[in-house]
Design a protein around this motif. Structure first.
Motif, PDB file in Angstrom:
ATOM      1  N   LYS A  84      -6.332  -4.696  -8.446  1.00 23.54           N
ATOM      2  CA  LYS A  84      -7.440  -4.237  -7.584  1.00 23.54           C
ATOM      3  C   LYS A  84      -7.648  -5.286  -6.457  1.00 23.54           C
ATOM      4  CE  LYS A  84      -9.975  -1.179  -8.854  1.00 23.54           C
ATOM      5  NZ  LYS A  84     -10.678  -0.209  -9.689  1.00 23.54           N
TER       6      LYS A  84
ATOM      7  N   VAL B 106     -10.159 -18.576   8.674  1.00 22.07           N
ATOM      8  CA  VAL B 106     -11.389 -18.130   7.783  1.00 22.07           C
ATOM      9  C   VAL B 106     -10.769 -16.745   7.433  1.00 22.07           C
ATOM     10  CG1 VAL B 106     -13.752 -16.951   7.817  1.00 22.07           C
ATOM     11  CG2 VAL B 106     -12.983 -18.930   9.359  1.00 22.07           C
ATOM     12  N   ILE B 107      -9.847 -15.945   8.017  1.00 27.00           N
ATOM     13  CA  ILE B 107      -9.401 -14.767   7.201  1.00 27.00           C
ATOM     14  C   ILE B 107      -8.511 -15.134   6.285  1.00 27.00           C
ATOM     15  CG2 ILE B 107      -7.770 -12.691   7.612  1.00 27.00           C
ATOM     16  CD1 ILE B 107      -8.933 -12.511  10.728  1.00 27.00           C
TER      17      ILE B 107
ATOM     18  N   ILE C 155      -4.283  -6.205   6.490  1.00 24.70           N
ATOM     19  CA  ILE C 155      -4.095  -5.261   7.551  1.00 24.70           C
ATOM     20  C   ILE C 155      -5.160  -5.227   8.621  1.00 24.70           C
ATOM     21  CG2 ILE C 155      -3.592  -2.759   7.792  1.00 24.70           C
ATOM     22  CD1 ILE C 155      -2.185  -2.777   5.028  1.00 24.70           C
ATOM     23  N   ILE C 156      -6.538  -5.233   8.301  1.00 25.95           N
ATOM     24  CA  ILE C 156      -7.500  -5.203   9.196  1.00 25.95           C
ATOM     25  C   ILE C 156      -7.352  -6.618  10.071  1.00 25.95           C
ATOM     26  CG2 ILE C 156      -9.956  -5.223   9.544  1.00 25.95           C
ATOM     27  CD1 ILE C 156     -10.279  -3.891   6.868  1.00 25.95           C
ATOM     28  N   GLY C 157      -6.957  -7.666   9.406  1.00 22.94           N
ATOM     29  CA  GLY C 157      -6.844  -8.894  10.386  1.00 22.94           C
ATOM     30  C   GLY C 157      -5.784  -9.012  11.072  1.00 22.94           C
TER      31      GLY C 157
ATOM     32  N   ILE D 238     -10.075 -16.133  -1.267  1.00 24.35           N
ATOM     33  CA  ILE D 238     -11.268 -15.763  -2.313  1.00 24.35           C
ATOM     34  C   ILE D 238     -11.127 -14.170  -2.771  1.00 24.35           C
ATOM     35  CG2 ILE D 238     -13.717 -15.173  -2.057  1.00 24.35           C
ATOM     36  CD1 ILE D 238     -13.670 -17.309   0.176  1.00 24.35           C
ATOM     37  N   ILE D 239     -10.806 -13.314  -2.084  1.00 25.62           N
ATOM     38  CA  ILE D 239     -10.544 -12.009  -2.602  1.00 25.62           C
ATOM     39  C   ILE D 239      -9.450 -11.763  -3.840  1.00 25.62           C
ATOM     40  CG2 ILE D 239      -8.979 -10.536  -1.186  1.00 25.62           C
ATOM     41  CD1 ILE D 239     -11.327  -8.609  -0.457  1.00 25.62           C
TER      42      ILE D 239
ATOM     43  N   ARG E  46      -4.838  -4.880  -4.063  1.00 27.12           N
ATOM     44  CA  ARG E  46      -5.128  -3.789  -3.009  1.00 27.12           C
ATOM     45  C   ARG E  46      -5.992  -4.286  -1.918  1.00 27.12           C
ATOM     46  NH1 ARG E  46      -1.818  -1.240  -5.925  1.00 27.12           N
ATOM     47  NH2 ARG E  46      -0.375  -2.547  -4.616  1.00 27.12           N
ATOM     48  N   TYR E  47      -7.108  -4.705  -2.635  1.00 21.91           N
ATOM     49  CA  TYR E  47      -8.242  -5.189  -1.486  1.00 21.91           C
ATOM     50  C   TYR E  47      -7.746  -6.110  -0.502  1.00 21.91           C
ATOM     51  CZ  TYR E  47     -11.930  -2.474  -4.152  1.00 21.91           C
ATOM     52  OH  TYR E  47     -12.396  -1.587  -5.045  1.00 21.91           O
TER      53      TYR E  47
ATOM     54  N   ILE F 142       0.882  -0.971  -0.075  1.00 23.98           N
ATOM     55  CA  ILE F 142       0.061  -0.026  -0.175  1.00 23.98           C
ATOM     56  C   ILE F 142       0.942   1.345  -0.041  1.00 23.98           C
ATOM     57  CG2 ILE F 142      -1.577   1.441   1.704  1.00 23.98           C
ATOM     58  CD1 ILE F 142      -3.062  -1.165   1.952  1.00 23.98           C
TER      59      ILE F 142
ATOM     60  N   ILE G 281      -5.561  -7.469  13.874  1.00 24.90           N
ATOM     61  CA  ILE G 281      -6.242  -7.333  15.031  1.00 24.90           C
ATOM     62  C   ILE G 281      -6.301  -8.835  15.664  1.00 24.90           C
ATOM     63  CG2 ILE G 281      -8.418  -6.815  16.233  1.00 24.90           C
ATOM     64  CD1 ILE G 281      -8.848  -4.719  14.013  1.00 24.90           C
TER      65      ILE G 281
ATOM     66  N   ILE H 110      -5.774  -4.690   2.189  1.00 26.52           N
ATOM     67  CA  ILE H 110      -6.475  -3.814   3.153  1.00 26.52           C
ATOM     68  C   ILE H 110      -7.023  -4.854   4.135  1.00 26.52           C
ATOM     69  CG2 ILE H 110      -8.545  -2.303   3.560  1.00 26.52           C
ATOM     70  CD1 ILE H 110      -7.962  -1.137   0.433  1.00 26.52           C
ATOM     71  N   LEU H 111      -7.782  -6.100   3.442  1.00 31.90           N
ATOM     72  CA  LEU H 111      -8.140  -7.057   4.445  1.00 31.90           C
ATOM     73  C   LEU H 111      -7.132  -7.509   5.448  1.00 31.90           C
ATOM     74  CD1 LEU H 111     -10.915  -8.604   4.945  1.00 31.90           C
ATOM     75  CD2 LEU H 111      -9.976 -10.368   3.581  1.00 31.90           C
TER      76      LEU H 111
ATOM     77  N   GLY I 259     -10.727 -15.816   3.343  1.00 28.91           N
ATOM     78  CA  GLY I 259     -11.206 -14.735   2.728  1.00 28.91           C
ATOM     79  C   GLY I 259     -10.238 -13.914   1.979  1.00 28.91           C
TER      80      GLY I 259
END
Lengths: 226, 239
Positions: free
Chosen positions: B151, B134-135, B161-163, B141-142, B154-155, B79, B165, B158-159, B138
């Motif tokens: 694209k 599961v992440i 980075i959220i994960g 899949i993405i 990038r998505y 990113i 946590i 982002i996912l 995900g």
């Protein structure tokens, strides 16, 4: 000055979202109907009503999550398809203020019908008034995080023409802590074992979710408009 | 030096040299490690022979976390600097990480039945590890959902980075909540609660898994580079 501009932007955008929402009242109607029918399906699937009384919190939260996710798609798809999402960015509204305003509008849109639906939950699941109060408090504290996450999931899938189920697959794991803490808070509240930090956990989750969703929302929206 | 290698083509040439070496080291260490696991280490006084499952389970669990950390780092790098190689590495790491996580859950389950008396408990450590799987799914899949690969990259970044946590939750779940899963026993350097005779096979297996991971990662990255080259050639032909 910048701080006031952001506040003003969010206020303007929330006003716009609520105006659109009131025009498309069918969304609220669909949300309420879906919530009611899906809850009833659970009740019909169990023969003994005592089981429903035990699992009412889980049923309400699962149905709520799915209904929020279905509704959130409407919130973003229309704006993306008619180009207003791009237009808002060109007008100088920051990505964060768009995400926040959509979440606030969605939260309002969820909480208003929920106030009318909660008495039905009270009757259908045969819960006590005390249990109802605990449910309402947890709903108020946890739904802001749920709406933020749902908006994020819709942003992820807004450019997908097919296989929209992806939005559920990628974002459902992030609902796990929400479900665990909301249901456990409700249970502890009902058993009078609740310490105040249980509610603080729900507020804490919101304050973790908010910056993460804003940051991710900003990145996705920039990617969408490339 | 590092930025020099960050060129996908140079990196591909490097892969061709390194990959056979890492695979050979992985196989050798695996054979040595398995020997120590089955013959060179004693059975546990309480768990008996089932303790040998730990020599697979523990490294798999470590790598499930480590690979996610690599994905997260590459995602941040992707990113910030928009570097193709970071995207390729994180894309290639996701299925490997998913396999390690699945192996962790399966081996833990097999160990849990004789030790805890059940295949599965909804314990904080197990649940957070399942969420990690599961992440990973995900992310896979993405990565395949969007026709435009940049694209998708990038998505998924982002996912990922959220994960992040979820990583501290997995690590400290055994300390934050009262869980059936035992707390850290190996990373506790002040007073390690594991006998050296068991520590040795565990470390050999860990290094073997590390080289195995590197070798698979390199193969996958090379595959991704070749695939992107093919896409560019096809695009140029159509244009």
């Amino acid at each position: 000055m910048g701080k006031y501009k952001v506040k003003l932007d969010v206020f303007k955008l929330v006003k716009r979202e609520i105006r659109i929402m009131l025009k498309n009242f069918s969304i609220i109607y669909s949300f309420s109907t879906f919530f009611l029918i899906a809850s009833l399906i659970f009740v019909f699937s169990v023969n003994d009503i005592s089981y429903v009384k035990i699992f009412y919190k889980s049923i309400v939260w699962i149905v709520l999550i799915f209904s929020i996710m279905l509704v959130s798609e409407n919130f973003l798809n229309e704006d993306f398809n008619d180009g207003s999402l791009k237009e808002l960015q060109f007008l100088g509204f920051s990505e964060e203020s768009i995400v926040v305003s959509k979440s606030i509008a969605m939260w309002v849109m969820i909480m208003i019908p929920m106030l009318f639906l909660v008495p039905f939950v009270f009757v259908f699941f045969q819960i006590t008034l005390y249990e109802l109060i605990s449910l309402v408090i947890t709903l108020f504290l946890a739904t802001p995080s749920l709406t933020l996450i749902s908006i994020l999931s819709s942003l992820f899938s807004v450019q997908l023409k097919r296989n929209k189920i992806i939005q559920f697959v990628i974002i459902l794991p992030f609902f796990v802590p929400m479900i665990i803490f909301t249901t456990s808070t409700g249970t502890l509240f009902e058993s009078n074992n609740l310490k105040e930090n249980q509610f603080l956990i729900l507020i804490g989750i919101f304050f973790i979710t908010l910056p993460v969703c804003l940051m991710a929302g900003r990145l996705i929206m920039r990617e969408i408009n490339k | 030096m590092i930025f020099n290698l960050a060129n996908p083509l140079r990196f591909q040439r490097l892969i061709e040299k390194i990959e056979p070496i890492t695979l050979n080291i992985a196989i050798t260490l695996l054979l040595v490690g398995l020997f120590f696991c089955f013959f060179g280490s004693p059975p546990d006084y309480l768990q008996g022979e089932t303790v040998r499952i730990m020599y697979i389970h523990v490294p798999c669990a470590w790598f499930s976390l480590m690979i996610y950390s690599i994905i997260a780092l590459c995602s941040i790098f992707s990113i910030v600097f928009k570097h193709t190689l970071a995207d390729l590495i994180s894309r290639s790491c996701a299925p490997i990480g998913a396999c390690f996580t699945l192996a962790t859950l399966l081996s833990g389950s097999i160990w849990g039945k004789p030790t805890w008396g059940t295949w599965w408990v909804w314990d904080a450590r197990l649940t957070s590890e399942l969420v990690l799987l599961v992440i990973y799914l995900g992310l896979i899949i993405i990565n395949n959902a969007y026709e435009d690969k940049s694209k998708a990259d990038r998505y998924s970044s982002i996912l990922a980075i959220i994960g992040i946590i979820n990583l501290p939750i997995i690590k400290w779940s055994v300390d934050w909540w009262s869980t059936l899963h035992q707390p850290a026993s190996i990373s506790k350097f002040s007073s390690p609660s594991i006998d050296p005779s068991m520590l040795l096979p565990l470390f050999i297996m860990t290094f073997s898994f590390f080289f195995f991971f590197i070798s698979i990662l390199l193969v996958r990255v090379r595959g991704e580079i070749i695939q992107r080259k093919i896409e560019v050639i096809r695009f140029n032909r159509t244009v």
